[in-house]
Design an enzyme around this catalytic site. Sequence first.
Site, PDB file in Angstrom:
ATOM      1  CB  SER A 142      -0.844   0.003   1.280  1.00 52.89           C
ATOM      2  OG  SER A 142      -1.479   1.243   1.477  1.00 52.89           O
ATOM      3  CE1 TYR A 155      -4.520  -2.175   4.921  1.00 48.88           C
ATOM      4  CE2 TYR A 155      -3.197  -0.241   4.463  1.00 48.88           C
ATOM      5  CZ  TYR A 155      -3.996  -1.268   4.015  1.00 48.88           C
ATOM      6  OH  TYR A 155      -4.258  -1.398   2.668  1.00 48.88           O
TER       7      TYR A 155
HETATM    8  N1  LIG Z   1      -8.622   0.316  -1.662  1.00 44.27           N
HETATM    9  C1  LIG Z   1      -7.532   0.994  -1.339  1.00 44.27           C
HETATM   10  O1  LIG Z   1      -7.546   2.253  -1.248  1.00 44.27           O
HETATM   11  C2  LIG Z   1      -6.221   0.267  -1.112  1.00 44.27           C
HETATM   12  C3  LIG Z   1      -5.070   1.050  -0.963  1.00 44.27           C
HETATM   13  C4  LIG Z   1      -3.864   0.416  -0.725  1.00 44.27           C
HETATM   14  C5  LIG Z   1      -3.801  -0.974  -0.661  1.00 44.27           C
HETATM   15  N2  LIG Z   1      -4.935  -1.711  -0.810  1.00 44.27           N
HETATM   16  C6  LIG Z   1      -4.820  -3.164  -0.721  1.00 44.27           C
HETATM   17  O2  LIG Z   1      -5.384  -3.753  -1.869  1.00 44.27           O
HETATM   18  C7  LIG Z   1      -5.812  -5.083  -1.558  1.00 44.27           C
HETATM   19  C8  LIG Z   1      -7.230  -5.298  -2.064  1.00 44.27           C
HETATM   20  O3  LIG Z   1      -8.097  -4.451  -1.334  1.00 44.27           O
HETATM   21  P1  LIG Z   1      -9.414  -3.799  -1.949  1.00 44.27           P
HETATM   22  O4  LIG Z   1      -9.275  -2.344  -1.823  1.00 44.27           O
HETATM   23  O5  LIG Z   1      -9.741  -4.395  -3.266  1.00 44.27           O
HETATM   24  O6  LIG Z   1     -10.468  -4.231  -0.821  1.00 44.27           O
HETATM   25  P2  LIG Z   1     -11.841  -5.067  -0.890  1.00 44.27           P
HETATM   26  O7  LIG Z   1     -12.357  -5.069   0.506  1.00 44.27           O
HETATM   27  O8  LIG Z   1     -12.717  -4.535  -1.959  1.00 44.27           O
HETATM   28  O9  LIG Z   1     -11.336  -6.523  -1.306  1.00 44.27           O
HETATM   29  C9  LIG Z   1     -10.570  -7.325  -0.435  1.00 44.27           C
HETATM   30  C10 LIG Z   1     -10.989  -8.773  -0.592  1.00 44.27           C
HETATM   31  O10 LIG Z   1     -10.182  -9.573   0.282  1.00 44.27           O
HETATM   32  C11 LIG Z   1     -11.021 -10.565   0.855  1.00 44.27           C
HETATM   33  N3  LIG Z   1     -10.480 -11.072   2.116  1.00 44.27           N
HETATM   34  C12 LIG Z   1     -10.492 -10.467   3.329  1.00 44.27           C
HETATM   35  N4  LIG Z   1      -9.942 -11.277   4.242  1.00 44.27           N
HETATM   36  C13 LIG Z   1      -9.598 -12.422   3.609  1.00 44.27           C
HETATM   37  C14 LIG Z   1      -8.978 -13.632   4.023  1.00 44.27           C
HETATM   38  N5  LIG Z   1      -8.652 -13.842   5.301  1.00 44.27           N
HETATM   39  N6  LIG Z   1      -8.747 -14.591   3.087  1.00 44.27           N
HETATM   40  C15 LIG Z   1      -9.114 -14.386   1.800  1.00 44.27           C
HETATM   41  N7  LIG Z   1      -9.704 -13.272   1.349  1.00 44.27           N
HETATM   42  C16 LIG Z   1      -9.935 -12.286   2.246  1.00 44.27           C
HETATM   43  C17 LIG Z   1     -12.357  -9.845   1.078  1.00 44.27           C
HETATM   44  O11 LIG Z   1     -13.429 -10.766   1.256  1.00 44.27           O
HETATM   45  C18 LIG Z   1     -12.461  -9.018  -0.189  1.00 44.27           C
HETATM   46  O12 LIG Z   1     -13.131  -9.719  -1.210  1.00 44.27           O
HETATM   47  C19 LIG Z   1      -5.678  -5.218  -0.037  1.00 44.27           C
HETATM   48  O13 LIG Z   1      -4.483  -5.906   0.269  1.00 44.27           O
HETATM   49  C20 LIG Z   1      -5.580  -3.778   0.442  1.00 44.27           C
HETATM   50  O14 LIG Z   1      -4.899  -3.666   1.654  1.00 44.27           O
HETATM   51  C21 LIG Z   1      -6.156  -1.122  -1.032  1.00 44.27           C
END
Ligand SMILES: NC(=O)c1ccc[n+]([C@@H]2O[C@H](COP(=O)([O-])OP(=O)(O)OC[C@H]3O[C@@H](n4cnc5c(N)ncnc54)[C@H](O)[C@@H]3O)[C@@H](O)[C@H]2O)c1
Length: 294
Positions: A142, A155
Site C-alpha cells: 500500500s 495496517y
Molecule cells: N482500496 C484501497 O484504497 C487500497 C489502498 C492500498 C492498498 N490496498 C490493498 O489492496 C488489496 C485489495 O483491497 P481492496 O481495496 O480491493 O479491498 P476489498 O475489501 O474490496 O477486497 C478485499 C478482498 O479480500 C477478501 N479477504 C479479506 N480477508 C480475507 C482472508 N482472510 N482470506 C481471503 N480473502 C480475504 C475480502 O473478502 C475481499 O473480497 C488489499 O491488500 C488492500 O490492503 C487497497
Amino acid sequence: MARFDGRVAVITGAGSGIGRALAYDLARRGARLALSDVDEVGLAATVAGCHDLDADVEGWRVDVADRGAMRRHVTDVVDRFGVVHLVFNNAGISIVADATEQTLEDLDRVLGVNLQGVLHGSQLFLPHLIASGDGHLVNISSVFGLLTIPTQSAYHASKFAVRGYTEALAVEMAVNGTPVQVHCVHPGGIATAIAANATVAAGRDRDGFVDLFAKVARTSPEDAAAIILRGVERGRTRILVGADAWFLHLLTQLLGSRYQRLVRWLGVRTLRQLDRKAEEAAAARGATGEVRAG
Ligand SMILES: NC(=O)c1ccc[n+]([C@@H]2O[C@H](COP(=O)([O-])OP(=O)(O)OC[C@H]3O[C@@H](n4cnc5c(N)ncnc54)[C@H](O)[C@@H]3O)[C@@H](O)[C@H]2O)c1
C-alpha cells in the site's frame, strides 16, 4: 515484456475490489484464473463474470491467514491447472484505531491476513513459479507501506512488512538468477469496499471515515488493475498506483523522515474536521428528533 495469454494466474481476495478487477482484466487478456476469497458470494460473482468473458476459471473459498487451507489451495490449483505463472497476493483488510484503542487480537487479525496471507501465498507458490520458468509474484502492499499516518499502526505494520519481504525477495531472485520477477504494489486510494468493510474502533465516527475515504479514493479498481498489469509487463519491482501514490512517494523521497511533521499537521486538521462533522451530524439528528417529537 511479460505476457498473460494462456498463463495461469492465482488471485487471492478476488471477490471484490482490486482482486476482482485484476481477474476481469486478466480474463480479457486470455489468462487462466485460479481465484479465491473468504467471501463466497463475492467470489461466485467474480467467477461468473470471468465465465462471461470466456475465461478458464475456478474459484475456491480460502482464508489466506489459514496455513493449512493455503497448503491445500496450492495443491488444488496445481492439480487443476498443472502450472502457476502468476500469483497476486491481494487479499487484505483494514482497521481504523489508535494503538491505544486496538487489542493484540486486532493486531493478530490484521497481520494474519495482510502479512501472513502474503507470506503463505509467496512461500507456498514460489516453487511452482520457479518451475514455470517465467514466474511473477505480485504482492499488494500500500502507499501505507511507504509512509505512516495516525490510526493505521496495525495496517502499517503489515504493509511495511510486505514491502520489506517482497523487496528482499526481488533482489534475491535477481542475484540468484531465479526465473521469477517479484513486484511490490503500492496503491493510493482505490474506490473499493475496503473502508466500508474496515473495523473501526468503538466511539469513532465510522460514517465520517467512509465519507473521507470516498473523497480521497480517486482511482477506480479497473484503472488500478490496468496499472498493476502494466507494471508487471514492464518488469517493475515497485508499482505505484494512482497520482496520490506517486505524490506521497515523491514526498517521502524529498523530505525523508521529516514528512512526519507534515502528517502531524494534516492529522490534527483532519481530526478537527471529523469532530466538527460528527458534532454537526449529532446536532442534525437532534433537530430531526425535535421536529418528530413536535
Ligand atoms: N482500496 C484501497 O484504497 C487500497 C489502498 C492500498 C492498498 N490496498 C490493498 O489492496 C488489496 C485489495 O483491497 P481492496 O481495496 O480491493 O479491498 P476489498 O475489501 O474490496 O477486497 C478485499 C478482498 O479480500 C477478501 N479477504 C479479506 N480477508 C480475507 C482472508 N482472510 N482470506 C481471503 N480473502 C480475504 C475480502 O473478502 C475481499 O473480497 C488489499 O491488500 C488492500 O490492503 C487497497
